[in-house]
Design a protein around this motif. Sequence first.
Motif, PDB file in Angstrom:
ATOM      1  N   ILE A 792     -41.105 -47.115 -19.764  1.00 48.83           N
ATOM      2  CA  ILE A 792     -42.498 -47.420 -19.467  1.00 48.83           C
ATOM      3  C   ILE A 792     -42.922 -46.752 -18.171  1.00 48.83           C
ATOM      4  O   ILE A 792     -44.105 -46.436 -17.974  1.00 48.83           O
ATOM      5  CB  ILE A 792     -42.687 -48.952 -19.390  1.00 48.83           C
ATOM      6  CG1 ILE A 792     -42.371 -49.583 -20.756  1.00 48.83           C
ATOM      7  CG2 ILE A 792     -44.088 -49.322 -18.938  1.00 48.83           C
ATOM      8  CD1 ILE A 792     -42.376 -51.093 -20.761  1.00 48.83           C
ATOM      9  N   LEU A 793     -41.962 -46.445 -17.309  1.00 47.87           N
ATOM     10  CA  LEU A 793     -42.266 -45.876 -15.992  1.00 47.87           C
ATOM     11  C   LEU A 793     -42.337 -44.353 -15.989  1.00 47.87           C
ATOM     12  O   LEU A 793     -42.930 -43.764 -15.077  1.00 47.87           O
ATOM     13  CB  LEU A 793     -41.190 -46.324 -14.996  1.00 47.87           C
ATOM     14  CG  LEU A 793     -40.992 -47.839 -14.846  1.00 47.87           C
ATOM     15  CD1 LEU A 793     -39.784 -48.120 -13.963  1.00 47.87           C
ATOM     16  CD2 LEU A 793     -42.247 -48.496 -14.286  1.00 47.87           C
ATOM     17  N   TYR A 794     -41.761 -43.697 -16.968  1.00 46.65           N
ATOM     18  CA  TYR A 794     -41.684 -42.229 -16.924  1.00 46.65           C
ATOM     19  C   TYR A 794     -43.045 -41.532 -16.915  1.00 46.65           C
ATOM     20  O   TYR A 794     -43.187 -40.497 -16.254  1.00 46.65           O
ATOM     21  CB  TYR A 794     -40.810 -41.714 -18.071  1.00 46.65           C
ATOM     22  CG  TYR A 794     -39.360 -42.116 -17.933  1.00 46.65           C
ATOM     23  CD1 TYR A 794     -38.685 -41.959 -16.720  1.00 46.65           C
ATOM     24  CD2 TYR A 794     -38.662 -42.680 -18.998  1.00 46.65           C
ATOM     25  CE1 TYR A 794     -37.360 -42.350 -16.588  1.00 46.65           C
ATOM     26  CE2 TYR A 794     -37.343 -43.069 -18.871  1.00 46.65           C
ATOM     27  CZ  TYR A 794     -36.700 -42.909 -17.663  1.00 46.65           C
ATOM     28  OH  TYR A 794     -35.396 -43.300 -17.513  1.00 46.65           O
ATOM     29  N   PRO A 795     -44.049 -42.041 -17.616  1.00 49.17           N
ATOM     30  CA  PRO A 795     -45.348 -41.368 -17.501  1.00 49.17           C
ATOM     31  C   PRO A 795     -45.852 -41.280 -16.056  1.00 49.17           C
ATOM     32  O   PRO A 795     -46.458 -40.270 -15.676  1.00 49.17           O
ATOM     33  CB  PRO A 795     -46.265 -42.238 -18.364  1.00 49.17           C
ATOM     34  CG  PRO A 795     -45.357 -42.792 -19.404  1.00 49.17           C
ATOM     35  CD  PRO A 795     -44.083 -43.077 -18.678  1.00 49.17           C
ATOM     36  N   GLN A 796     -45.583 -42.312 -15.249  1.00 45.23           N
ATOM     37  CA  GLN A 796     -45.978 -42.267 -13.836  1.00 45.23           C
ATOM     38  C   GLN A 796     -45.197 -41.204 -13.080  1.00 45.23           C
ATOM     39  O   GLN A 796     -45.755 -40.462 -12.265  1.00 45.23           O
ATOM     40  CB  GLN A 796     -45.737 -43.625 -13.176  1.00 45.23           C
ATOM     41  CG  GLN A 796     -46.627 -44.742 -13.645  1.00 45.23           C
ATOM     42  CD  GLN A 796     -46.398 -45.988 -12.810  1.00 45.23           C
ATOM     43  OE1 GLN A 796     -46.786 -46.050 -11.641  1.00 45.23           O
ATOM     44  NE2 GLN A 796     -45.733 -46.970 -13.413  1.00 45.23           N
ATOM     45  N   ILE A 797     -43.907 -41.143 -13.366  1.00 45.61           N
ATOM     46  CA  ILE A 797     -43.061 -40.174 -12.662  1.00 45.61           C
ATOM     47  C   ILE A 797     -43.499 -38.754 -13.000  1.00 45.61           C
ATOM     48  O   ILE A 797     -43.610 -37.900 -12.123  1.00 45.61           O
ATOM     49  CB  ILE A 797     -41.579 -40.402 -13.039  1.00 45.61           C
ATOM     50  CG1 ILE A 797     -41.112 -41.756 -12.505  1.00 45.61           C
ATOM     51  CG2 ILE A 797     -40.707 -39.268 -12.513  1.00 45.61           C
ATOM     52  CD1 ILE A 797     -39.719 -42.144 -12.956  1.00 45.61           C
ATOM     53  N   VAL A 798     -43.747 -38.502 -14.293  1.00 50.10           N
ATOM     54  CA  VAL A 798     -44.168 -37.161 -14.710  1.00 50.10           C
ATOM     55  C   VAL A 798     -45.476 -36.778 -14.023  1.00 50.10           C
ATOM     56  O   VAL A 798     -45.636 -35.657 -13.529  1.00 50.10           O
ATOM     57  CB  VAL A 798     -44.314 -37.098 -16.241  1.00 50.10           C
ATOM     58  CG1 VAL A 798     -44.984 -35.793 -16.666  1.00 50.10           C
ATOM     59  CG2 VAL A 798     -42.944 -37.223 -16.909  1.00 50.10           C
ATOM     60  N   LYS A 799     -46.406 -37.704 -13.962  1.00 52.37           N
ATOM     61  CA  LYS A 799     -47.686 -37.386 -13.322  1.00 52.37           C
ATOM     62  C   LYS A 799     -47.504 -37.082 -11.842  1.00 52.37           C
ATOM     63  O   LYS A 799     -48.124 -36.160 -11.290  1.00 52.37           O
ATOM     64  CB  LYS A 799     -48.672 -38.532 -13.512  1.00 52.37           C
ATOM     65  CG  LYS A 799     -50.064 -38.211 -12.986  1.00 52.37           C
ATOM     66  CD  LYS A 799     -51.078 -39.255 -13.374  1.00 52.37           C
ATOM     67  CE  LYS A 799     -52.466 -38.844 -12.899  1.00 52.37           C
ATOM     68  NZ  LYS A 799     -53.502 -39.840 -13.288  1.00 52.37           N
ATOM     69  N   ARG A 800     -46.643 -37.832 -11.181  1.00 55.06           N
ATOM     70  CA  ARG A 800     -46.417 -37.609  -9.757  1.00 55.06           C
ATOM     71  C   ARG A 800     -45.745 -36.271  -9.490  1.00 55.06           C
ATOM     72  O   ARG A 800     -46.039 -35.603  -8.505  1.00 55.06           O
ATOM     73  CB  ARG A 800     -45.564 -38.738  -9.179  1.00 55.06           C
ATOM     74  CG  ARG A 800     -46.299 -40.072  -9.091  1.00 55.06           C
ATOM     75  CD  ARG A 800     -45.387 -41.193  -8.652  1.00 55.06           C
ATOM     76  NE  ARG A 800     -46.116 -42.466  -8.611  1.00 55.06           N
ATOM     77  CZ  ARG A 800     -45.549 -43.629  -8.312  1.00 55.06           C
ATOM     78  NH1 ARG A 800     -44.252 -43.682  -8.019  1.00 55.06           N
ATOM     79  NH2 ARG A 800     -46.269 -44.734  -8.295  1.00 55.06           N
ATOM     80  N   LEU A 801     -44.832 -35.881 -10.394  1.00 53.69           N
ATOM     81  CA  LEU A 801     -44.084 -34.648 -10.165  1.00 53.69           C
ATOM     82  C   LEU A 801     -44.830 -33.406 -10.632  1.00 53.69           C
ATOM     83  O   LEU A 801     -44.545 -32.296 -10.167  1.00 53.69           O
ATOM     84  CB  LEU A 801     -42.732 -34.728 -10.883  1.00 53.69           C
ATOM     85  CG  LEU A 801     -41.752 -35.784 -10.356  1.00 53.69           C
ATOM     86  CD1 LEU A 801     -40.474 -35.771 -11.193  1.00 53.69           C
ATOM     87  CD2 LEU A 801     -41.418 -35.553  -8.885  1.00 53.69           C
ATOM     88  N   THR A 802     -45.775 -33.574 -11.535  1.00 52.44           N
ATOM     89  CA  THR A 802     -46.458 -32.398 -12.103  1.00 52.44           C
ATOM     90  C   THR A 802     -47.954 -32.364 -11.829  1.00 52.44           C
ATOM     91  O   THR A 802     -48.591 -31.313 -11.956  1.00 52.44           O
ATOM     92  CB  THR A 802     -46.267 -32.348 -13.636  1.00 52.44           C
ATOM     93  OG1 THR A 802     -46.965 -33.448 -14.233  1.00 52.44           O
ATOM     94  CG2 THR A 802     -44.804 -32.422 -14.005  1.00 52.44           C
ATOM     95  N   GLY A 803     -48.521 -33.517 -11.485  1.00 55.37           N
ATOM     96  CA  GLY A 803     -49.963 -33.580 -11.302  1.00 55.37           C
ATOM     97  C   GLY A 803     -50.731 -33.663 -12.603  1.00 55.37           C
ATOM     98  O   GLY A 803     -51.966 -33.631 -12.604  1.00 55.37           O
ATOM     99  N   GLU A 804     -50.024 -33.769 -13.748  1.00 53.22           N
ATOM    100  CA  GLU A 804     -50.687 -33.832 -15.046  1.00 53.22           C
ATOM    101  C   GLU A 804     -50.511 -35.206 -15.675  1.00 53.22           C
ATOM    102  O   GLU A 804     -49.480 -35.865 -15.490  1.00 53.22           O
ATOM    103  CB  GLU A 804     -50.087 -32.801 -16.008  1.00 53.22           C
ATOM    104  CG  GLU A 804     -50.325 -31.355 -15.628  1.00 53.22           C
ATOM    105  CD  GLU A 804     -49.783 -30.419 -16.688  1.00 53.22           C
ATOM    106  OE1 GLU A 804     -50.313 -30.427 -17.827  1.00 53.22           O
ATOM    107  OE2 GLU A 804     -48.831 -29.685 -16.398  1.00 53.22           O
ATOM    108  N   ASN A 805     -51.538 -35.621 -16.411  1.00 59.13           N
ATOM    109  CA  ASN A 805     -51.393 -36.829 -17.203  1.00 59.13           C
ATOM    110  C   ASN A 805     -50.279 -36.624 -18.213  1.00 59.13           C
ATOM    111  O   ASN A 805     -50.065 -35.521 -18.721  1.00 59.13           O
ATOM    112  CB  ASN A 805     -52.698 -37.163 -17.922  1.00 59.13           C
ATOM    113  CG  ASN A 805     -53.782 -37.610 -16.961  1.00 59.13           C
ATOM    114  OD1 ASN A 805     -53.502 -38.254 -15.947  1.00 59.13           O
ATOM    115  ND2 ASN A 805     -55.025 -37.256 -17.272  1.00 59.13           N
TER     116      ASN A 805
END
Length: 1001
Positions: A792-805
């Motif tokens: 459930i947390l990975y979408p947040q991590i991806v956004k933080r690391l890439t700047g993309e939704n």
Amino acid sequence: MTILRSVFSALLCIFLSVTAFSQTNLPTFLQANNRTNRWADSVFATLTPDERIGQLIMVAGYSNRKPAYEDSLVTLVRTNKLGGVVMFQGGPIRQAKLTNRLQALSTVPLLIAMDAEWGLAMRLDSTVRYPYQMTLGAIQGNDSLLYRMGANLAKQARRLGVHVNFAPSVDVNNNPNNPVINFRSFGEDKYAVTRKALAYMRGMQDNRLLTSIKHFPGHGDTGTDSHYDLPLISKSRAQLDSLELYPFRQLINAGAAGVMIAHLSIPALDTTRNRPSTLSPNIVTNLLKNELGFQGLIFSDAMNMKGVTKYFPSGQADALGIEAGMDVLEFTEDVPAAIALIKQAVAEGRITQESLDARCLKVLRAKAWVGLDKYKPIVLDNLVRDLNPVQDELLNRRLTEASLTVLKNDRNILPLQRLDTLRIASVAIESDKLTAFQQMAANYTQVDHFNLTSKTPDSLVAQIRDSLKNYNLLLVDVHLNNIRPGARYGLQAKTAGFVSELVATGKAVVTVFGNVYVLDKLTFPADTAQPSRNIEQARAIVMPYQLTTHTEELSAQLIFGAIGASGKLPVTVNQRFRLGDGLQVQPIGRLKYTIPEEVGVDGQFLAQQVDSLVNVGITQRAFPGCVVQMAKDGKVIFRKAYGTHTYDASLGAEPKPTQLDDLFDMASVTKVSTSVPALMRLVDQGKFNLNGKMADYLPEFKKSNKADLLWRDVLTHQARLKAWIPFWMDTKNPDSTWKPKTFKSARSARYPIEVTDSLYLFRKYPKTIFQQIKDSPLNAKKEYVYSDLSFILYPQIVKRLTGENFEDYLKTNFYKPLGAATLTYNPRRFYSLNRIVPTEYDSLFRKTLIWGRVHDEGAAMLNGLSGHAGLFGTANDLMKLVEMYRQRGSYAGQQFISAKTIAEFTRYQFPELGNRRGLGFEKPSFTYTGNAPRSATKESFGHSGFTGTFTWIDPNPAYNLTYVFLSNRVYPTRNNNKITALNTRTNVAEAFYQAIKRGIQ
């Protein structure tokens, strides 16, 4: 009797030895064989002179006519003691019955012939149709395929009681306007024609089918159809020797069993005005027998054709044909007249009885060679099945694939790459229905379909023209249902206008399903007033030579890079498209759609196993329906939809039959389809460290009990995280009303998250969910416990690391380039409910049927988007993603994830702890538990989903498979767990393994 036999054998030997030259290889049926010779001699001895003439006559037979016709045919054959029948239109069972009836009434078994140049389907329904010879002429360096075609056709013919195939055509077609040969020729290169005809002939003759090469002395350079008139060939003898006669010489010397004489007027060979070659002693005897030394059977072309009957009436023509040197008259119309006039010719000394006897004996030896000395009736049981072996389906595919010719490939646009940059429309010309080409193209990416015919109203044409402006690539498939020049190959003026207009856009890849000569009708001279409307303006041109399901499907697969192209034009069309033109195109590794036999799997066995397992599941209501898709070596060999969307309409969704392109809720397969590929890409980029701590990427967790959890432990479900949290329960008061700042029944700016049509979540509530995860207790012991929480947390991590939704990141980096257009969250935004399979009726939380929205409650409260659940898609599109995994991170020439990272994520991480997991991926248990197929290797991996989904990948070279199973087992309730009790998903996968192990028996 022994003396008689010796005399009769001597007759044939003398007859065969009078030629100036002899065939290098005597036809096999004439080579010494005591058994067949004895049978032929003994039968010959019983025949009267009239009956010997009868053995030289074949009449036409049709199995699609009324009983009165059959009765008359039987009477004709029996009364005149004829030697054979040429079968034409009908069906296999009907023809077999007619053949059995005729044979039963014939003292001497009949020689049954057919004109089956491209297979029995040239005359009969329900039989195999091979490509036309012109199509085969495009194949380069793989003449063994043509040998196999001949061999397979021979087996089919023999099974049907057919002994002679009037094929192959060895005419060199160097006249584009030839109305009768044309596509029936291998082409205009005499050497290629010879090679291919030889391979085809040998395949048939090596399997005991008599052949008759045709149309001697060459029918390729004429603009007249001998069915309707007598063609004139005005070439010199030197020209004939150089070109037309070349293939005949070579095949005769290679042991051709038969030669068919054409109805042609050739002054260079016979100066008698209006004398067709069939009636010319100069051509039949002097040229073919004496000069070329042919000793096999000489067949006439059909004696009912105007090319002979225009100047010589039936009966007279037949007698003159025998006088010219013919062995067998085909399609004699007036049998009594023919026999009477042949007898008169004998009486008058124009034909010797000895020559007739020798010809009769030759026919009998041919009959013995094909097994008529031990005649048995045709067995009707399983006849249609036996005439359609799956091996021929595979052979047809291979022949078609090898013939595909690319005539233009501007800037190497083919195969199509970077699908994420293409907005594709397919425009089917002269088809008012979705075509096989369009359907196949849609397997590779999002393709919008349009259809134009010569009858399309101008108003609709204008609408389509306007719509096509929105696309940057047009796949134009031109469907021509006529292959003859007299009908302009089926090309209407309006059709040509459509093609010209579309290629003028500079966006068109054109595939022409029709006669190759039609390209001349689509190519304008350089001085035309409209050079921009020339087919040469197309970005690419694909020539499949004819219109069949195989050419349509394989052309689309070529365009998308599943297969390559190596064909070359077998003829010159005009100055632009010349003999030998054809560009090499290499495949790039996209999924190929084919049949199991191509990868050595018995398709019938596989289908039986899968059908049985799935049907048990449906019968026991383990799930209402499902889609199963299997691929081996990157080739999709099994795709099937079963059952229905629902059991009934009681919950509002109709029991619509499940379709291959239906979208399913992937449930936990979402984990390996969203979170895991995103993390693998981030690992490749050095942005994510598997040995880092949770707080490294979630700083808000620094003071939590999860701060020091290692991601490698988290991804293998041994970090002590709780299995799940029922988030929705915390939104309820004890009296079952909603707590403040949770849910409302109407959408608003404060309550924008749509959970159902009448349930909307407070905009900031997702933060509460993340906080609940942060605050949740850890399990006491570090051991394997499957958990949703980190995903459930990975979408947040991806956004933080890439700047993309998260969703944008997945679609940009994976789904769109893969052509997996249906992989999406919240599919209601893009697809009608008819294409989306319902899941559960939620009686506790949402109080409605969950349909087109994520089944998982937690993901629903996150606006349908999470790393653990929420992804929807088709089986085909999911397979593209997992096929990329099998190909070690590569697909269609693009490296999505490094092979090293794929290997790391898919290996056992902690086998010493008894943990079977990879990083995010499921792997086989160390002792069989049913979580994976029983035969799964240690290299294999995959995942299952709560809604009844499953995918499995096994890159072990022994299997090299990908597998997808999508169902809605939670319909109508999650309490139904029969799919697990039956172990349907992994048992179906195991059937795939067993089919591979078993191979083709």
